[in-house]
Design a protein around this motif. Structure first.
Motif, PDB file in Angstrom:
ATOM      1  N   ASN A 169      -1.856   2.150   2.900  1.00  0.00           N
ATOM      2  CA  ASN A 169      -0.667   2.240   2.065  1.00  0.00           C
ATOM      3  C   ASN A 169       0.257   1.108   2.514  1.00  0.00           C
ATOM      4  O   ASN A 169       1.039   1.267   3.450  1.00  0.00           O
ATOM      5  CB  ASN A 169      -0.033   3.614   2.272  1.00  0.00           C
TER       6      ASN A 169
ATOM      7  N   GLN B 135       4.597   1.840   0.554  1.00  0.00           N
ATOM      8  CA  GLN B 135       5.093   1.796  -0.821  1.00  0.00           C
ATOM      9  C   GLN B 135       4.321   2.689  -1.783  1.00  0.00           C
ATOM     10  O   GLN B 135       4.625   2.732  -2.956  1.00  0.00           O
ATOM     11  CB  GLN B 135       5.077   0.354  -1.340  1.00  0.00           C
TER      12      GLN B 135
ATOM     13  N   GLU C 271       1.080   2.458  -2.712  1.00  0.00           N
ATOM     14  CA  GLU C 271      -0.121   1.830  -3.274  1.00  0.00           C
ATOM     15  C   GLU C 271      -1.145   1.616  -2.161  1.00  0.00           C
ATOM     16  O   GLU C 271      -0.798   1.176  -1.071  1.00  0.00           O
ATOM     17  CB  GLU C 271       0.220   0.481  -3.911  1.00  0.00           C
ATOM     18  N   TRP C 272      -2.412   1.921  -2.467  1.00  0.00           N
ATOM     19  CA  TRP C 272      -3.497   1.762  -1.501  1.00  0.00           C
ATOM     20  C   TRP C 272      -4.227   0.458  -1.753  1.00  0.00           C
ATOM     21  O   TRP C 272      -4.599   0.154  -2.887  1.00  0.00           O
ATOM     22  CB  TRP C 272      -4.472   2.933  -1.600  1.00  0.00           C
ATOM     23  N   TYR C 273      -4.417  -0.327  -0.677  1.00  0.00           N
ATOM     24  CA  TYR C 273      -5.089  -1.618  -0.778  1.00  0.00           C
ATOM     25  C   TYR C 273      -6.189  -1.711   0.266  1.00  0.00           C
ATOM     26  O   TYR C 273      -6.033  -1.235   1.394  1.00  0.00           O
ATOM     27  CB  TYR C 273      -4.094  -2.762  -0.557  1.00  0.00           C
TER      28      TYR C 273
END
Length: 119
Positions: free
Chosen positions: A79, A83, A85-87
């Motif tokens: 994360n 924020q 969102e997973w990347y």
């Protein structure tokens, strides 16, 4: 003794049975198919209670737990900067709950293991 330990880690559900209170493990949080790091707080009746590194707690079947196996070079999702969102990225450094990530898009971050997961 080494042969016995190797056998425990190679036998499907026996993996979870090898865990003891205080061990760092990966739990399949809410059965969603993602594995998050945490510490075993309680074991009994085929259930394990995990305190995840992000602070959540969950009691799951022993089949939803596996030994913590994260290491430098392993692929994870994190994360980014918290924020939401997973990347995807690769573990670049690891020291307890502090983890360095080299993201697939070239960004880098040092964060906490509680913000990361594997599939």
């Amino acid at each position: 003794m080494f042969v016995l330990a190797a056998g425990l880690f190679s036998c499907g559900s026996a993996i979870a049975h090898a865990q003891t209170k205080g061990d760092w493990v990966l739990g399949n949080y809410k059965g969603a198919g993602y594995w998050f790091p945490g510490v075993v707080e309680k074991i009994g009746g085929g259930q394990i209670t995990i305190r995840y590194d992000d602070g959540d707690r969950e009691t799951v079947s022993v089949n939803d737990v596996r030994p913590y196996d994260w290491m430098i070079g392993m692929k994870v999702e994190c994360n980014y900067k918290g924020q939401g969102e997973w990347y995807g990225g690769t573990i670049a450094s690891l020291a307890g709950e502090k983890i360095g990530i080299a993201y697939d898009d070239g960004d880098k971050e040092t964060t906490k293991t509680g913000r990361c997961r594997t599939q």
